[in-house]
Each structure stands twice: as C-alpha cells, then as structure tokens.
Design an enzyme around this catalytic site. Structure first.
Site, PDB file in Angstrom:
ATOM      1  N   SER A  26       0.832  -1.194   0.000  1.00  0.00           N
ATOM      2  CA  SER A  26       0.000   0.000   0.000  1.00  0.00           C
ATOM      3  C   SER A  26       0.878   1.260   0.000  1.00  0.00           C
ATOM      4  CB  SER A  26      -0.962  -0.040   1.198  1.00  0.00           C
ATOM      5  OG  SER A  26      -2.031   0.867   1.032  1.00  0.00           O
TER       6      SER A  26
ATOM      7  N   HIS B 113      -8.053  -4.944  -2.220  1.00  0.00           N
ATOM      8  CA  HIS B 113      -6.806  -4.535  -1.582  1.00  0.00           C
ATOM      9  C   HIS B 113      -6.288  -5.616  -0.638  1.00  0.00           C
ATOM     10  CE1 HIS B 113      -3.861  -1.459  -0.690  1.00  0.00           C
ATOM     11  NE2 HIS B 113      -4.151  -1.434   0.596  1.00  0.00           N
TER      12      HIS B 113
END
Length: 261
Positions: A127, A240
């Site tokens: 991320s 994600h």
C-alpha cells in the site's frame, strides 16, 4: 553490545515462534530516534534480508507481528520500521515525505546486522509502503537486489484524487490539497525516479482494489517499460486485502521469487 552510530539499541521482544527471535530496534534517521521490529530466524549462517515497509499511517496499517514472523519463517531476516512518531519513536510521520529516510536508514540497519547477508537485501512495500519501497530502491540502488510492491501506491496525486476519504488527512500531513500544492504531491511520487532503480521489480495488485486502484500498478509498469527495467506483474481478481489463505500462498510465492533474484 556495541552498535554502530545508526543502531542505538536492540531490545528483545516476546516471539510467538520459538524459531524466530523478535526485537525492537531503536535507530537514527536524520536527527531522530525511530523504532522498528526485527525478526531473525535462529540459524547459524547469515540470511537474506527484507526491509518490510508497511502501509497506512499511525495506527492504520501498523506493523503486525504475525505478518513479520510469516516472512521470517521462510528464511529471511526481516526489519519493519514503524516510521517516525510511532511506537515511541521521535518525530512526526508525514506520509512519504521526510519519513522516507526511516526506510533509507532502515535498509542500512539491515545491512549492518551480523545475522544478515549484506549482499542479498530486498524490499517489500504494501500500500503506502509501495512509495517508500520505490524511493528506497532508487536511493540505495547499489544495495537492493529485488523489490516487491503489493497493492502499492505509486502516484500520490492519484491517491488524493481517488480517495476522497483521505483528503483531510493528506491536506493536513502533506500541507494543502493536490490543486493548491501540487509540488508537495509530486515530491511524494517516485515514478520519475524509476530510471534509477537497478533491481528487478515484482508488482502484485488486485484488479478490483478500491483502496489503491490498479491504475497505480499500470503507471508503474508503464515507467518500467519505458526505461527497459526488469519486472513482473501478478494481477489477481481481488481487492486490496486478499483472503488469509490466498495471502499466505502469494506471500510464499513472492518470497520464492525473491530468493531467485
């Protein structure tokens, strides 16, 4: 034990795995004392090292012991900076601004440890850690043997545009909006430095990622292609965060990939 100027102290920390030693390392980054989690397998010979660069900010996306142990159990010494201002460290996290030095110095910490093979140092960024990994791969191009960017941010301007819920935080931490202070977001975007990266890069991304869109991966891939860099892409029909089972499988596979670099 005496440490280098960079490493101030290493304090043992309870480990859930009897074969892995955990420690909290206090080290110097610029003029600050910052901290990170170190995981060392209990073996005699030096092992390849991974600088694990977390995502999020402050308590969001913080370093997870189980995750670091998971990496270390595959035969790596793993060091995961908490970033400045976290877990008792000095300073203030500023989302890939000055705190990128916490990663730069963290890699040197890993290099200096007697348990680490200094000729086999790797980067993993998840991320927001994707930005940190790419900056570090450019800054320490002579040290880094491979880079993995998983669900990684690569363009901070794009993050501002696609994540309205983060804009208040970004304006506070970065200093203004992307429209009023575009240069501050450009300074936190490593795409212009891709040409300086020597190590091969593995891009892992979920095509349905709503936190960090697949466009971040595409933009990185475009720059790597333009500069003739060595890279691979593993794109998955995921968001994600992968399921625990799939995360374990992909983690194992990426660590095997690192060992071949």
């Amino acid at each position: 034990m005496e440490y280098s100027f960079r490493i101030e102290n290493i304090n043992r920390f309870p480990s859930p795995n009897p074969d892995i030693t955990l420690s909290i390392v206090t080290y110097r980054s610029q003029d600050l004392r910052v901290k990170g989690l170190l995981a060392e397998p209990k073996v005699d010979d030096p092992l390849p090292g991974i600088l694990y660069l977390r995502g999020g900010i402050k308590q969001v996306g913080k370093v997870r012991i189980a995750r670091i142990v998971q990496f270390a159990s595959q035969g790596f010494v793993v060091f995961a900076p908490f970033y400045r201002g976290n877990e008792g460290g000095e300073g203030k996290e500023d989302f890939c601004g000055e705190d990128r030095y916490d990663a730069y110095e963290g890699l040197k910490v890993l290099e200096e440890l007697p348990s680490t093979d200094s000729g086999s140092l790797h980067l993993f960024g998840f991320s927001r850690g994707g930005v940190m990994a790419l900056f570090t791969a450019s800054y320490h191009s002579d040290l880094v043997k491979s880079v993995v960017v998983w669900g990684g941010v690569t363009d901070m301007k794009l993050t501002y545009e696609e994540r309205p819920g983060l804009r208040k935080m970004l304006k506070r931490v970065v200093g203004g909006s992307v429209y009023k202070s575009p240069e501050r977001y450009e300074e936190r975007t490593p795409l212009s430095l891709v040409g300086e990266i020597v190590a091969p890069i593995l891009i892992i991304h979920g095509v349905y990622d709503e936190n960090v869109s697949i466009e971040h991966a595409y933009r990185l891939e475009k720059e790597l292609l333009k500069h003739g860099k060595s890279y691979e892409t593993w794109y998955f029909e995921d968001d994600h965060h992968f399921s625990p089972e799939k995360k374990r499988k992909v983690t194992y596979e990426l660590l095997q990939w690192m060992k071949t670099q």
